[in-house]
Design a protein around this motif. Structure first.
Motif, PDB file in Angstrom:
ATOM      1  N   VAL A 167       0.857  -1.180   0.000  1.00 13.78           N
ATOM      2  CA  VAL A 167       0.000   0.000   0.000  1.00 13.78           C
ATOM      3  C   VAL A 167       0.892   1.228   0.000  1.00 13.78           C
ATOM      4  O   VAL A 167       1.881   1.288   0.733  1.00 13.78           O
ATOM      5  CB  VAL A 167      -0.911   0.014   1.249  1.00 13.78           C
ATOM      6  CG1 VAL A 167      -1.730   1.302   1.307  1.00 13.78           C
ATOM      7  CG2 VAL A 167      -1.806  -1.209   1.258  1.00 13.78           C
ATOM      8  N   THR A 168       0.577   2.230  -0.844  1.00 16.89           N
ATOM      9  CA  THR A 168       1.436   3.403  -0.957  1.00 16.89           C
ATOM     10  C   THR A 168       0.743   4.669  -0.472  1.00 16.89           C
ATOM     11  O   THR A 168      -0.452   4.862  -0.686  1.00 16.89           O
ATOM     12  CB  THR A 168       1.896   3.604  -2.416  1.00 16.89           C
ATOM     13  OG1 THR A 168       0.746   3.686  -3.265  1.00 16.89           O
ATOM     14  CG2 THR A 168       2.777   2.445  -2.871  1.00 16.89           C
ATOM     15  N   VAL A 169       1.533   5.523   0.184  1.00 22.53           N
ATOM     16  CA  VAL A 169       1.054   6.806   0.705  1.00 22.53           C
ATOM     17  C   VAL A 169       2.057   7.878   0.280  1.00 22.53           C
ATOM     18  O   VAL A 169       3.270   7.672   0.372  1.00 22.53           O
ATOM     19  CB  VAL A 169       0.954   6.789   2.243  1.00 22.53           C
ATOM     20  CG1 VAL A 169       0.552   8.160   2.775  1.00 22.53           C
ATOM     21  CG2 VAL A 169      -0.031   5.716   2.706  1.00 22.53           C
ATOM     22  N   GLY A 170       1.559   9.006  -0.186  1.00 19.29           N
ATOM     23  CA  GLY A 170       2.424  10.115  -0.574  1.00 19.29           C
ATOM     24  C   GLY A 170       2.000  11.395   0.126  1.00 19.29           C
ATOM     25  O   GLY A 170       0.805  11.637   0.315  1.00 19.29           O
ATOM     26  N   ILE A 171       2.982  12.209   0.507  1.00 15.28           N
ATOM     27  CA  ILE A 171       2.724  13.480   1.180  1.00 15.28           C
ATOM     28  C   ILE A 171       3.539  14.562   0.477  1.00 15.28           C
ATOM     29  O   ILE A 171       4.743  14.411   0.280  1.00 15.28           O
ATOM     30  CB  ILE A 171       3.139  13.422   2.664  1.00 15.28           C
ATOM     31  CG1 ILE A 171       2.415  12.269   3.375  1.00 15.28           C
ATOM     32  CG2 ILE A 171       2.855  14.749   3.362  1.00 15.28           C
ATOM     33  CD1 ILE A 171       3.001  11.936   4.741  1.00 15.28           C
ATOM     34  N   GLY A 172       2.872  15.655   0.094  1.00 18.03           N
ATOM     35  CA  GLY A 172       3.582  16.723  -0.598  1.00 18.03           C
ATOM     36  C   GLY A 172       2.849  18.043  -0.483  1.00 18.03           C
ATOM     37  O   GLY A 172       1.751  18.122   0.074  1.00 18.03           O
ATOM     38  N   ASP A 173       3.470  19.083  -1.058  1.00 20.46           N
ATOM     39  CA  ASP A 173       2.881  20.423  -0.952  1.00 20.46           C
ATOM     40  C   ASP A 173       2.964  21.247  -2.235  1.00 20.46           C
ATOM     41  O   ASP A 173       2.501  22.379  -2.265  1.00 20.46           O
ATOM     42  CB  ASP A 173       3.537  21.212   0.197  1.00 20.46           C
ATOM     43  CG  ASP A 173       5.058  21.342   0.043  1.00 20.46           C
ATOM     44  OD1 ASP A 173       5.576  21.218  -1.082  1.00 20.46           O
ATOM     45  OD2 ASP A 173       5.724  21.569   1.071  1.00 20.46           O
ATOM     46  N   GLY A 174       3.551  20.659  -3.292  1.00 17.79           N
ATOM     47  CA  GLY A 174       3.741  21.482  -4.472  1.00 17.79           C
ATOM     48  C   GLY A 174       3.291  20.880  -5.788  1.00 17.79           C
ATOM     49  O   GLY A 174       2.938  21.593  -6.721  1.00 17.79           O
TER      50      GLY A 174
END
Length: 297
Positions: A167-174
């Motif tokens: 299972v994949t999770v991504g966190i970003g702001d741009g």
């Protein structure tokens, strides 16, 4: 009847960098990511964004360490993956939290991603503030400049894992971070620069925040709400995390200065966000869930 907004969502929606994150974020994302990670057993957390040669940034490692600590406290085995220049930052953040320094340098040789996944056998793969390739295979910063020369292609882990396990999770702001491929169509509509830098690498669960560290903290807050445990750090530890990363060689990714700021925001601002997220973790939503007849004030 109008649903009351989740307080975690409201905090993560703060947009100090004016990046239009509301256009590509989704309400409830932190809560969904928390549910996906709640019973994780083996987690690889990927982080580290080098904005110029020998200049890794302060955004990413603190959020990775805080989220990793939360997952370890819930029973997961957590390993951090980064490139050589970011190892001191990740280790400094983990040391500040009194966490084990289980850091792996991403193998640069061919088929390194497959071999690493085979060796670690993660049930979950998380990325926080790590560049992802764009549609032509390059890695660009928010200014549209290539950073491929000094950022290892760690997003290959997510490309290889695209079949649905782990299972994949991504966190970003741009928009240029691993995971933002999930909302690439929305990013393409914002402006030409965003369309050019946007990554094509998606994830199962994407969390967008005004600062990527906040996204990691938001998931930890949601995990705390889910489990009834205090899984977030304190505002004072937040200040120490930022200072430790700078002492280890980090710079602010926006200003390029080696000072205790993240995305041009002072440590006090980040400490205040941690304080708000601690409140959110305890209070759940702002109200009982809905507004309307029969809802208690």
């Amino acid at each position: 009847m109008t649903r009351v907004a989740d307080l975690v969502d409201q905090i993560l929606a703060l947009d100090p960098g004016h990046r239009d994150i509301a256009a590509f974020s989704t309400p409830g994302a932190a809560a969904r990511a928390a549910r996906a990670l709640h019973r994780a057993r083996r987690v690889l957390i990927v982080t580290g964004f080098t904005v110029e040669p020998d200049m890794p940034e302060t955004d990413g490692p603190p959020g990775a360490a805080v989220l990793g600590r939360a997952l370890r406290r819930l029973g997961a085995r957590v390993t951090y993956v980064t490139d050589t220049i970011n190892v001191p930052l990740v280790e400094a953040a983990l040391k500040t939290l009194d966490e084990p320094s289980d850091v792996v340098v991403y193998p640069r040789e061919a088929d390194g991603a497959r071999r690493l996944l085979a060796a670690e056998r993660p049930t979950h793969l998380v990325a926080i503030e790590r560049p992802g390739r764009n549609r032509v295979g390059d890695y660009l910063n928010m200014r549209g400049e290539s950073v491929a020369a000094w950022n290892a292609p760690i997003d290959e882990l997510f490309v290889v894992a695209a079949a649905g396990r782990p299972v994949t999770v991504g966190i970003g702001d741009g928009g240029n971070e691993i995971g933002m491929g999930k909302v690439r169509v929305r990013l393409d509509r914002l402006d030409a620069l965003r369309a050019r830098i946007a990554t094509v690498v998606p994830v199962d669960h994407l969390v967008v925040a005004g600062v990527s560290n906040w996204g990691g903290y938001g998931i930890a807050a949601a995990l705390g709400r889910l489990t009834g445990l205090d899984l977030l750090h304190t505002p004072e530890i937040e200040r120490r995390l930022i200072e430790a990363c700078v002492a280890a060689g980090a710079c602010d990714g926006v200003t390029r200065r080696r000072e205790p700021t993240v995305d041009s925001l002072a440590a006090e601002t980040h400490a205040a966000v941690v304080d708000l997220l601690r409140l959110a973790s305890r209070s759940g939503i702002m109200g009982s869930g809905t507004l309307g007849r029969g809802t208690r004030s």
